[in-house]
Design an enzyme around this catalytic site. Structure first.
Site, PDB file in Angstrom:
ATOM      1  N   ASN A  11       0.804  -1.230   0.000  1.00 56.94           N
ATOM      2  CA  ASN A  11       0.000   0.000   0.000  1.00 56.94           C
ATOM      3  C   ASN A  11       0.839   1.284   0.000  1.00 56.94           C
ATOM      4  O   ASN A  11       0.480   2.278   0.638  1.00 56.94           O
ATOM      5  CB  ASN A  11      -0.960   0.024   1.204  1.00 56.94           C
ATOM      6  N   LYS A  14       2.351   1.268  -5.535  1.00 54.14           N
ATOM      7  CA  LYS A  14       2.884   0.576  -6.718  1.00 54.14           C
ATOM      8  C   LYS A  14       1.942   0.700  -7.918  1.00 54.14           C
ATOM      9  O   LYS A  14       2.380   1.017  -9.024  1.00 54.14           O
ATOM     10  CB  LYS A  14       3.116  -0.903  -6.406  1.00 54.14           C
ATOM     11  N   HIS A  16      -0.559   2.845  -8.433  1.00 52.62           N
ATOM     12  CA  HIS A  16      -0.660   4.250  -8.842  1.00 52.62           C
ATOM     13  C   HIS A  16       0.559   4.651  -9.669  1.00 52.62           C
ATOM     14  O   HIS A  16       0.431   5.289 -10.730  1.00 52.62           O
ATOM     15  CB  HIS A  16      -0.768   5.140  -7.604  1.00 52.62           C
ATOM     16  N   LYS A  36       0.910  -8.402 -13.691  1.00 48.30           N
ATOM     17  CA  LYS A  36       1.028  -8.559 -12.250  1.00 48.30           C
ATOM     18  C   LYS A  36       1.027 -10.066 -12.004  1.00 48.30           C
ATOM     19  O   LYS A  36      -0.042 -10.685 -11.950  1.00 48.30           O
ATOM     20  CB  LYS A  36      -0.113  -7.870 -11.507  1.00 48.30           C
ATOM     21  N   THR A  40      -2.748 -11.138  -4.496  1.00 43.16           N
ATOM     22  CA  THR A  40      -3.443 -11.792  -3.384  1.00 43.16           C
ATOM     23  C   THR A  40      -4.568 -10.879  -2.885  1.00 43.16           C
ATOM     24  O   THR A  40      -4.657  -9.716  -3.268  1.00 43.16           O
ATOM     25  CB  THR A  40      -2.470 -12.118  -2.240  1.00 43.16           C
ATOM     26  N   GLY A 111       4.946  -5.995  -8.718  1.00 38.90           N
ATOM     27  CA  GLY A 111       5.070  -7.006  -7.683  1.00 38.90           C
ATOM     28  C   GLY A 111       3.943  -6.912  -6.666  1.00 38.90           C
ATOM     29  O   GLY A 111       2.984  -6.161  -6.837  1.00 38.90           O
ATOM     30  N   ALA A 112       4.079  -7.690  -5.597  1.00 34.39           N
ATOM     31  CA  ALA A 112       3.117  -7.656  -4.499  1.00 34.39           C
ATOM     32  C   ALA A 112       3.879  -7.334  -3.220  1.00 34.39           C
ATOM     33  O   ALA A 112       4.879  -7.988  -2.911  1.00 34.39           O
ATOM     34  CB  ALA A 112       2.406  -9.005  -4.367  1.00 34.39           C
ATOM     35  N   GLY A 113       3.444  -6.300  -2.508  1.00 37.98           N
ATOM     36  CA  GLY A 113       4.151  -5.912  -1.296  1.00 37.98           C
ATOM     37  C   GLY A 113       5.532  -5.369  -1.606  1.00 37.98           C
ATOM     38  O   GLY A 113       5.735  -4.694  -2.614  1.00 37.98           O
TER      39      GLY A 113
END
Length: 206
Positions: A11, A14, A16, A36, A40, A111-113
């Site tokens: 949050n 990324k 945006h 992406k 999750t 990515g994620a996180g």
């Protein structure tokens, strides 16, 4: 060219920032693709992947031959690190990548996180750099605590000799310039909200 977009935490902006990069690279005449690999916290559909896909198609109509399943090949319901949330099929990711890559000059891979979110036992988000042969773009969210987050990420990446381009995603301009910029300024930060052209040129080496 492939660019992997990560951040100092979840949050931090990324998606945006990736949306802004789609616009910036497209304005420079590049055909831009998005991906992406893992999302999750998915309920009905992958929200981040969908907005990336819909935006990219406006600038690169060739992407209309793809589906949202191609853009987000791995989806997990639990809002947790992929290592926890479910199985990650790397062959499925490769298959999607091979469909997307020929349709673009620049592929933005979100990515994620953060960079050390575990994907599998010995595979972390940062390992997607080698997987995709990608450059790293690191988003630094401007919330209180960003200095510590920035320095930790910077220390890790430099210790591993991983080159990266970074920029600050400013949530509250007054707060950022009063609280964090007095220290961060010595690193000559670029801001997502003001320096998109400079960021795009730095990433392309122009």
């Amino acid at each position: 060219m492939n660019i992997f977009i990560s951040a100092t935490n979840t949050n931090e902006g990324k998606t945006h920032s990736t949306l802004k990069l789609i616009e910036a690279f497209s304005s420079l005449g590049y055909k831009v693709g998005v991906m992406k690999p893992v999302e999750t916290g998915v309920k009905k559909y992958p929200e981040d992947g969908k907005i990336l896909f819909e935006t990219a198609k406006k600038y690169n109509p060739a992407l209309n031959t793809l589906s949202l399943n191609d853009i987000v090949p791995i989806r997990h319901t639990l809002p947790a690190a992929p290592y926890v949330s479910g199985e990650v099929d790397f062959e499925k990711i490769k298959k999607s990548y091979k469909k997307i890559k020929p349709l673009c000059d620049i592929l933005l891979i979100e990515g994620a996180g953060g960079i050390l979110v575990p994907v599998k036992e010995k595979f972390f988000m940062v390992d997607f750099l080698k997987f995709f042969n990608a450059k790293l773009f690191l988003v630094i969210g401007s919330r209180l605590g960003m200095i510590n987050n920035f320095l930790l990420n910077r220390f890790y990446l430099q210790s591993k000799q991983i080159p990266f381009t970074w920029a600050v995603n400013v949530f509250d301009e007054e707060e950022y310039f009063n609280i964090s910029h007095p220290f961060i300024k010595k690193f000559n930060p670029l801001l997502i909200q003001k320096d998109l052209d400079k960021i795009a040129k730095k990433l392309t080496g122009a």
